[in-house]
Design an enzyme around this catalytic site. Structure first.
Site, short mmCIF file in Angstrom:
data_model
loop_
_atom_site.label_atom_id
_atom_site.label_comp_id
_atom_site.label_asym_id
_atom_site.label_seq_id
_atom_site.Cartn_x
_atom_site.Cartn_y
_atom_site.Cartn_z
N GLN A 251 -1.56 2.17 9.97
CA GLN A 251 -0.29 2.29 9.24
C GLN A 251 0.75 3.05 10.05
O GLN A 251 1.95 2.80 9.93
CB GLN A 251 -0.51 3.02 7.91
CG GLN A 251 -1.30 2.24 6.86
CD GLN A 251 -2.77 2.57 6.90
OE1 GLN A 251 -3.32 2.89 7.95
NE2 GLN A 251 -3.44 2.47 5.77
N ASN B 45 -5.42 12.37 1.19
CA ASN B 45 -4.45 11.52 1.90
C ASN B 45 -5.23 10.73 2.95
O ASN B 45 -6.46 10.87 3.07
CB ASN B 45 -3.34 12.37 2.53
CG ASN B 45 -2.19 11.53 3.05
OD1 ASN B 45 -1.69 10.66 2.34
ND2 ASN B 45 -1.77 11.74 4.29
N LYS B 46 -4.52 9.91 3.67
CA LYS B 46 -5.16 9.02 4.66
C LYS B 46 -6.16 9.76 5.54
O LYS B 46 -5.91 10.89 5.97
CB LYS B 46 -4.04 8.38 5.50
CG LYS B 46 -4.48 7.40 6.54
CD LYS B 46 -5.39 6.30 6.00
CE LYS B 46 -4.79 5.56 4.83
NZ LYS B 46 -5.84 4.77 4.09
N ARG C 233 -7.62 -0.38 -6.52
CA ARG C 233 -7.88 0.67 -5.53
C ARG C 233 -8.13 2.00 -6.28
O ARG C 233 -7.45 2.27 -7.27
CB ARG C 233 -6.69 0.81 -4.55
CG ARG C 233 -6.53 -0.42 -3.65
CD ARG C 233 -5.61 -0.15 -2.49
NE ARG C 233 -6.22 0.71 -1.50
CZ ARG C 233 -5.54 1.28 -0.49
NH1 ARG C 233 -4.24 1.08 -0.39
NH2 ARG C 233 -6.15 2.05 0.39
N ASP D 275 -2.15 10.92 -1.71
CA ASP D 275 -2.60 9.89 -2.65
C ASP D 275 -3.05 10.48 -3.98
O ASP D 275 -2.96 9.84 -5.02
CB ASP D 275 -3.73 9.06 -2.05
CG ASP D 275 -3.17 8.16 -0.97
OD1 ASP D 275 -3.00 8.63 0.17
OD2 ASP D 275 -2.83 7.00 -1.29
N ARG E 283 0.87 -1.19 0.00
CA ARG E 283 0.00 0.00 0.00
C ARG E 283 0.90 1.23 0.00
O ARG E 283 2.11 1.13 0.12
CB ARG E 283 -1.04 -0.01 1.14
CG ARG E 283 -0.71 -0.66 2.43
CD ARG E 283 0.40 -0.04 3.20
NE ARG E 283 0.21 1.40 3.33
CZ ARG E 283 1.17 2.27 3.51
NH1 ARG E 283 2.45 1.88 3.57
NH2 ARG E 283 0.93 3.55 3.63
N GLY E 284 0.25 2.41 -0.12
CA GLY E 284 1.02 3.65 -0.27
C GLY E 284 1.09 3.99 -1.75
O GLY E 284 1.41 3.12 -2.58
N ALA E 285 0.77 5.26 -2.08
CA ALA E 285 0.55 5.62 -3.48
C ALA E 285 1.71 5.25 -4.43
O ALA E 285 1.49 4.54 -5.43
CB ALA E 285 0.21 7.11 -3.56
#
Ligand code: MRU
Length: 342
Positions: free
Chosen positions: A191, A242-243, A84, A232, A41-43
């Site tokens: 995370q 973002n998150k 995603r 993101d 995960r993570g852009a």
């Protein structure tokens, strides 16, 4: 992530910090599953992983006719794109791979396959260099004695290596700055607690874990001098997805007059979107909220809302730290300028 001989190796991020397990992907379907189920995960990491997914799909079809190959690649790209929705780096990387197929479609299939592997490797190599440039540009924003607050994981695990927001932290640490990081646990997927805390401990960078709802109190006490987060997707006007929880931190930072920075590669900027209102926000399963480590913590029957991201309006952002330097307001004009010249 590492790539060798048609095998993509990824750390299974769901298992950290208790187990450091590596998963091997040999098919594009395994790659799609790894992204969908958050093994990776993570852009930027999602983008590079998807590019290797296309490379694996190409290898799987290396004996096909050219027509069969081109149509298989379209199906593969579509399947990877459906994993995603929010991080634009996924679509950015897939578009780069699609352009390779387009530009080589009159060549023999084996040479298209080779070109796709090379492009995926280039995306991965460039990402590391980009993160180091982001780190160098952003390190100047951290001073001795600062408290630096971050959320989610925008570190080596969320990229090919080094990280974006955590790349800035890493670079500041490398030049000997004396500061303290606060990592927010980042409910519901944790995370921050599981991944950022793990990276900071590995690096020996002084850091403290807080729960998300402690950020305001921390700022009121004067313990945070700068907030640095990843992204993101950044719309053309600078609004940043973002998150989930990032927007709350931005509002708090504004109230406490603490600068709030976004660290991201230009591949996270989506100039096709005028504002953050157009960014698709992923909603994830209710179990992420009702359960903790497989254990139910909320009564069955309760309704759940679980958006994985939020959008921070550009006016709350002090600057966007990129490989082209720090971009400041007016974001629409300055982002457009960077893309014209880069
Ligand atoms: O749902 P995730 O873990 O993929 O979300 C990741 C984030 O929100 C990160 O902050 C962002 O992708 C930047 S990663 C360099």
């Amino acid at each position: 992530m590492t790539w060798a001989d048609g095998c993509l190796k990824l750390i299974d991020q769901r298992k950290l910090p208790s187990h450091l397990e590596v998963v091997e992907c040999r098919t594009y379907k395994e790659v799609a599953d790894a992204i969908r189920t958050m093994k990776v995960r993570g852009a930027p990491a999602i983008g590079a992983t998807a590019a290797f997914g296309v490379a694996l799909g190409a290898l799987e079809h290396r004996h096909a006719t050219r027509e069969e190959f081109v149509s298989a690649m379209q199906i593969i790209s579509k399947e990877l794109a459906a994993t995603r929705p929010t991080a634009v780096n996924l679509f950015w990387a897939l578009e780069r791979m699609e352009k390779v197929v387009e530009s080589k479609q009159t060549e023999p299939v084996p040479s298209i396959v080779d070109a796709l592997i090379q492009e995926a490797e280039a995306i991965a190599t460039e990402d590391i260099e980009t993160c180091k440039q982001i780190g160098a540009a952003g390190a100047l924003l951290i001073a001795d004695g600062d408290g630096v607050l971050t959320i989610c994981n925008a570190g080596a695990l969320a990229t090919v290596d080094y990280g974006t927001a955590l790349g800035v932290v890493r670079a500041a640490n490398d030049v000997g700055k004396d500061f303290h990081v606060y990592t927010a646990e980042t409910r519901p997927f944790l995370q921050g607690a599981r991944l950022t805390a793990w990276e900071l401990v590995q690096e020996g960078i002084p850091a403290t874990l807080i729960t998300d709802n402690m950020a305001g109190w921390l700022m009121q006490q004067g313990r945070v001098q700068v907030v640095i987060v990843g992204a993101d997707r950044i719309a053309g006007n600078g609004d940043t997805a973002n998150k989930i929880g990032t927007y709350t931190f931005a509002v708090l930072a504004h109230h406490h007059q603490v600068p709030f920075y976004v660290a991201a590669p230009l591949s996270t900027v989506d100039l096709s979107l005028e504002s953050g209102k157009q960014i698709p926000i992923e909603e994830r399963s209710p179990e992420e909220v009702t359960h903790l480590c497989g254990q139910r913590i909320a009564p069955a029957g309760i309704g759940v809302y679980n958006p994985a991201f939020d959008v921070t309006p550009a006016e709350l952002i002090s600057g966007i730290i990129t490989e082209a330097g720090i971009i400041r307001a007016p974001f629409a004009a300055n982002l457009a300028k960077v893309f014209r010249t880069s």
